[in-house]
Design a protein around this motif. Structure first.
Motif, PDB file in Angstrom:
ATOM      1  N   VAL A 135     -29.704 -59.024 -12.226  1.00  0.00           N
ATOM      2  CA  VAL A 135     -29.715 -58.666 -10.804  1.00  0.00           C
ATOM      3  C   VAL A 135     -29.954 -59.914  -9.966  1.00  0.00           C
ATOM      4  O   VAL A 135     -29.266 -60.155  -8.959  1.00  0.00           O
ATOM      5  CB  VAL A 135     -30.808 -57.616 -10.523  1.00  0.00           C
ATOM      6  CG1 VAL A 135     -30.893 -57.316  -9.033  1.00  0.00           C
ATOM      7  CG2 VAL A 135     -30.538 -56.342 -11.299  1.00  0.00           C
ATOM      8  N   LEU A 136     -30.918 -60.723 -10.368  1.00  0.00           N
ATOM      9  CA  LEU A 136     -31.204 -61.966  -9.651  1.00  0.00           C
ATOM     10  C   LEU A 136     -30.022 -62.924  -9.711  1.00  0.00           C
ATOM     11  O   LEU A 136     -29.695 -63.587  -8.724  1.00  0.00           O
ATOM     12  CB  LEU A 136     -32.442 -62.641 -10.252  1.00  0.00           C
ATOM     13  CG  LEU A 136     -33.796 -62.084  -9.801  1.00  0.00           C
ATOM     14  CD1 LEU A 136     -34.908 -62.624 -10.688  1.00  0.00           C
ATOM     15  CD2 LEU A 136     -34.062 -62.456  -8.359  1.00  0.00           C
ATOM     16  N   LYS A 137     -29.379 -62.983 -10.844  1.00  0.00           N
ATOM     17  CA  LYS A 137     -28.260 -63.912 -11.016  1.00  0.00           C
ATOM     18  C   LYS A 137     -27.079 -63.552 -10.119  1.00  0.00           C
ATOM     19  O   LYS A 137     -26.373 -64.427  -9.611  1.00  0.00           O
ATOM     20  CB  LYS A 137     -27.821 -63.913 -12.481  1.00  0.00           C
ATOM     21  CG  LYS A 137     -26.778 -64.964 -12.815  1.00  0.00           C
ATOM     22  CD  LYS A 137     -26.486 -64.978 -14.313  1.00  0.00           C
ATOM     23  CE  LYS A 137     -25.438 -66.049 -14.644  1.00  0.00           C
ATOM     24  NZ  LYS A 137     -25.138 -66.068 -16.102  1.00  0.00           N
ATOM     25  N   ALA A 138     -26.867 -62.263  -9.893  1.00  0.00           N
ATOM     26  CA  ALA A 138     -25.713 -61.808  -9.109  1.00  0.00           C
ATOM     27  C   ALA A 138     -25.958 -61.859  -7.603  1.00  0.00           C
ATOM     28  O   ALA A 138     -25.028 -61.699  -6.819  1.00  0.00           O
ATOM     29  CB  ALA A 138     -25.341 -60.389  -9.519  1.00  0.00           C
ATOM     30  N   ALA A 139     -27.203 -62.091  -7.181  1.00  0.00           N
ATOM     31  CA  ALA A 139     -27.539 -62.055  -5.751  1.00  0.00           C
ATOM     32  C   ALA A 139     -27.213 -63.396  -5.110  1.00  0.00           C
ATOM     33  O   ALA A 139     -28.059 -64.284  -5.026  1.00  0.00           O
ATOM     34  CB  ALA A 139     -29.011 -61.715  -5.572  1.00  0.00           C
ATOM     35  N   ASP A 140     -25.964 -63.562  -4.628  1.00  0.00           N
ATOM     36  CA  ASP A 140     -25.529 -64.842  -4.083  1.00  0.00           C
ATOM     37  C   ASP A 140     -25.344 -64.821  -2.558  1.00  0.00           C
ATOM     38  O   ASP A 140     -24.874 -65.793  -1.974  1.00  0.00           O
ATOM     39  CB  ASP A 140     -24.230 -65.292  -4.757  1.00  0.00           C
ATOM     40  CG  ASP A 140     -23.134 -64.227  -4.674  1.00  0.00           C
ATOM     41  OD1 ASP A 140     -23.373 -63.154  -4.066  1.00  0.00           O
ATOM     42  OD2 ASP A 140     -22.035 -64.470  -5.202  1.00  0.00           O
ATOM     43  N   THR A 141     -25.715 -63.724  -1.899  1.00  0.00           N
ATOM     44  CA  THR A 141     -25.715 -63.663  -0.432  1.00  0.00           C
ATOM     45  C   THR A 141     -27.041 -63.042   0.000  1.00  0.00           C
ATOM     46  O   THR A 141     -27.737 -62.411  -0.803  1.00  0.00           O
ATOM     47  CB  THR A 141     -24.555 -62.802   0.103  1.00  0.00           C
ATOM     48  OG1 THR A 141     -24.766 -61.431  -0.281  1.00  0.00           O
ATOM     49  CG2 THR A 141     -23.210 -63.283  -0.442  1.00  0.00           C
ATOM     50  N   THR A 142     -27.368 -63.211   1.283  1.00  0.00           N
ATOM     51  CA  THR A 142     -28.636 -62.631   1.753  1.00  0.00           C
ATOM     52  C   THR A 142     -28.636 -61.123   1.618  1.00  0.00           C
ATOM     53  O   THR A 142     -29.652 -60.510   1.264  1.00  0.00           O
ATOM     54  CB  THR A 142     -28.902 -63.014   3.226  1.00  0.00           C
ATOM     55  OG1 THR A 142     -27.801 -62.588   4.040  1.00  0.00           O
ATOM     56  CG2 THR A 142     -29.110 -64.515   3.371  1.00  0.00           C
ATOM     57  N   GLY A 143     -27.511 -60.488   1.872  1.00  0.00           N
ATOM     58  CA  GLY A 143     -27.427 -59.044   1.743  1.00  0.00           C
ATOM     59  C   GLY A 143     -27.668 -58.595   0.315  1.00  0.00           C
ATOM     60  O   GLY A 143     -28.424 -57.658   0.052  1.00  0.00           O
ATOM     61  N   LYS A 144     -27.011 -59.273  -0.630  1.00  0.00           N
ATOM     62  CA  LYS A 144     -27.191 -58.921  -2.047  1.00  0.00           C
ATOM     63  C   LYS A 144     -28.611 -59.216  -2.499  1.00  0.00           C
ATOM     64  O   LYS A 144     -29.194 -58.454  -3.288  1.00  0.00           O
ATOM     65  CB  LYS A 144     -26.200 -59.700  -2.906  1.00  0.00           C
ATOM     66  CG  LYS A 144     -24.754 -59.270  -2.756  1.00  0.00           C
ATOM     67  CD  LYS A 144     -23.850 -60.097  -3.664  1.00  0.00           C
ATOM     68  CE  LYS A 144     -22.380 -59.703  -3.510  1.00  0.00           C
ATOM     69  NZ  LYS A 144     -21.507 -60.540  -4.366  1.00  0.00           N
ATOM     70  N   LEU A 145     -29.165 -60.320  -2.014  1.00  0.00           N
ATOM     71  CA  LEU A 145     -30.519 -60.699  -2.429  1.00  0.00           C
ATOM     72  C   LEU A 145     -31.552 -59.684  -1.938  1.00  0.00           C
ATOM     73  O   LEU A 145     -32.422 -59.252  -2.701  1.00  0.00           O
ATOM     74  CB  LEU A 145     -30.856 -62.097  -1.893  1.00  0.00           C
ATOM     75  CG  LEU A 145     -32.195 -62.693  -2.336  1.00  0.00           C
ATOM     76  CD1 LEU A 145     -32.246 -62.817  -3.851  1.00  0.00           C
ATOM     77  CD2 LEU A 145     -32.422 -64.054  -1.679  1.00  0.00           C
ATOM     78  N   ILE A 146     -31.453 -59.296  -0.674  1.00  0.00           N
ATOM     79  CA  ILE A 146     -32.383 -58.301  -0.144  1.00  0.00           C
ATOM     80  C   ILE A 146     -32.174 -56.969  -0.841  1.00  0.00           C
ATOM     81  O   ILE A 146     -33.135 -56.268  -1.193  1.00  0.00           O
ATOM     82  CB  ILE A 146     -32.211 -58.144   1.379  1.00  0.00           C
ATOM     83  CG1 ILE A 146     -32.494 -59.468   2.118  1.00  0.00           C
ATOM     84  CG2 ILE A 146     -33.118 -57.037   1.903  1.00  0.00           C
ATOM     85  CD1 ILE A 146     -33.925 -59.922   2.042  1.00  0.00           C
ATOM     86  N   GLY A 147     -30.917 -56.602  -1.056  1.00  0.00           N
ATOM     87  CA  GLY A 147     -30.626 -55.357  -1.758  1.00  0.00           C
ATOM     88  C   GLY A 147     -31.189 -55.349  -3.175  1.00  0.00           C
ATOM     89  O   GLY A 147     -31.729 -54.348  -3.638  1.00  0.00           O
ATOM     90  N   ALA A 148     -31.076 -56.506  -3.859  1.00  0.00           N
ATOM     91  CA  ALA A 148     -31.612 -56.612  -5.217  1.00  0.00           C
ATOM     92  C   ALA A 148     -33.129 -56.490  -5.213  1.00  0.00           C
ATOM     93  O   ALA A 148     -33.716 -55.854  -6.095  1.00  0.00           O
ATOM     94  CB  ALA A 148     -31.188 -57.948  -5.837  1.00  0.00           C
TER      95      ALA A 148
END
Length: 491
Positions: free
Chosen positions: A367-380
């Protein structure tokens, strides 16, 4: 598989589980909890969920053995996890005692009486949110709000014939807004510490996501009001004729709020409030105390002691002749919290073992590895916080673990620590009350008398706040950077 009896000096270092093995106890728990709910419905929390959690802990231990952990290590991890919840368990016992003596002293009746005088079904839910939000903001504790004012508001709703699940959702929505926005809150301070942010910067940023969420909730709760005439005069006249509804019954409530503002530890605050309720009962309702003692052979003074003691331990049984009022007042006692404590102990044991064997870290890694934008990071982060609340069954673990694990990812993206702390508060703190076996969800259900699955659809603030913080991430709103003056101050 490693021999559990092998000396620690000869045992190889434990290895992290594969993704498949990490998912085994998690999938097993979800399947068993679903089966428990299917078989028992709302009564699953009375024992079926506890068995599911214990079995899942055993399954997690089997996975841990395969990965090289010893039984001793996992047992100590389970014990350490239970230790983190001991404070919550003692608070639960204190709340049970408080409910018993407040029912006996007339404090709950007085709260219901004045609530009926002031409130209307048209705006009841709306007002409940505001009252609980303001109180929790001042004292910094959603638990104290639910265990004191919340109980009275549930009684008012019952007398008005309003939906108890919606009322509980309104109480929880307001209480968690105040809790996560208060500088006095343990959860708020823990979120800032886990993320490495400054407290008051965190509170300011929290308001950016919390206030819009609260406004939406207020609109929804206003629309859920029940327009129409409601004549409470018969009820209030009956209460005033049979109970003291003046100032004295409010003394325990005022004392509790004062101690909370003074930052006295929650257990001591609530238990002192319970004792104060007993003293008030002796002063203004000695007949009720004597009835609770149920021992006419004792001298009056000993009857008073035994009656209060009984209310603290086993609760109070009302016999007014009014079914609705008796249902409101026949409750409480430390004994009433034992099933909830059983649930929390089982859940924390499972969470400790799962954390020890590294299952949570393994599941979060991709999950952390795939979070490459702020939206994905907050969502993760939101997903991780919710998942930790479900699996570790403890709000504090759900705050600290994702807060620590996501620090590097937030720094790598150039985001200030206060962005991380805000997202942790917007997810880990509020979603804890939505999980039936989490200490917060179990507490709210036991205190307010409404099953978690029943109030969950109406805990709008707790549902919407994580979605709002994800929206902020996707849109890039308030994504403060480490090189901005404000972000630098936050570090």
């Amino acid at each position: 598989m490693t021999d559990p009896q092998m000396p620690a000096t000869e045992r190889p270092e434990p290895r992290a589980p594969t993704m498949l093995w990490a998912l085994v106890p998690i999938v097993a728990l979800v399947a068993m909890l679903a089966a428990a709910y299917g078989l028992y419905g709302d009564e699953a929390a009375l024992g079926a969920n506890q068995i599911a959690l214990m079995l899942a802990a055993v399954i997690a231990a089997m996975v841990g053995l395969r990965c090289g952990h010893s039984f001793d290590e996992m047992r100590e991890a389970a014990i350490a996890s239970v230790n983190t919840g001991l404070t919550a368990l003692f608070i639960l016992l204190a709340v049970g005692a408080l409910i018993g003596t407040w029912a006996m002293s007339g404090t709950l009746v007085a709260m219901v009486y004045w609530g009926l005088q002031i409130l209307s079904p048209d705006y009841f839910y709306f007002t409940v949110v505001l009252i609980c939000a303001a109180t929790a903001l001042v004292i910094g504790s959603s638990w104290t709000v639910a265990g004191t004012i919340g109980i009275g508001l549930m009684g008012v709703a019952a007398q008005m014939g309003l939906n108890p699940a919606i009322t509980a959702g309104a109480i929880i929505s307001g209480a968690y807004f105040g809790d996560k926005s208060s500088p006095l809150s343990d959860a708020t301070n823990l979120a800032t510490a886990a993320a490495g942010a400054k407290l008051y910067d965190h509170i300011i940023e929290t308001l950016w996501t919390s206030v819009p969420t609260l406004l939406v909730c207020l609109v929804v709760f206003w629309l859920l009001g029940a327009p129409g005439e409601f004549d409470a005069s018969a009820i209030t006249e009956g209460l005033a004729a049979n109970f003291n509804v003046g100032f004295i019954p409010f003394v325990p409530l005022i004392l509790v709020l004062g101690l909370a503002v003074a930052r006295v530890p929650p257990f001591l605050t609530i238990f002192v409030g319970a004792l104060a309720g007993g003293i008030v009962a002796v002063i203004i309702s000695p007949d009720s105390v004597a009835a609770a003692a149920d021992d006419t052979g004792l001298p009056h003074a000993l009857q008073m002691i035994k009656g209060v003691w009984t209310a603290l331990a086993s609760g109070f049984v009302s016999d007014t002749g009014s079914p609705g009022l008796d249902q409101l007042l026949s409750r409480g006692g430390m004994e009433s919290m034992l099933i909830t404590i059983w649930l929390i102990l089982s859940a924390l044991s499972f969470g400790g073992v799962v954390d020890k064997i590294g299952a949570l870290d393994r599941v979060l890694a991709p999950v952390l590895k795939a979070a490459d934008t702020t939206g994905k990071l907050i969502g993760a982060l939101v997903a991780a916080a919710l998942g930790t609340n479900i699996l570790a069954s403890d709000q504090y673990i759900a705050i600290v673990l994702p807060g620590k694990l996501f620090q590097r990812a937030f720094r790598k993206m150039g985001l200030a620590p206060v962005v991380l702390s805000r997202a942790v508060g917007d997810s880990a703190t509020v979603t804890s009350a939505l999980v039936p076996w989490n200490s917060c969800g179990a507490y709210m259900a036991a205190t307010l008398g409404v099953a978690t699955v029943n109030y969950l659809p109406f805990a709008f603030f707790n549902i919407l706040n994580p979605l709002v913080t994800i929206l902020f991430g996707v849109m890039g709103w308030r994504m403060l950077r480490s090189d901005t003056p404000k972000a630098a101050a936050a570090e």
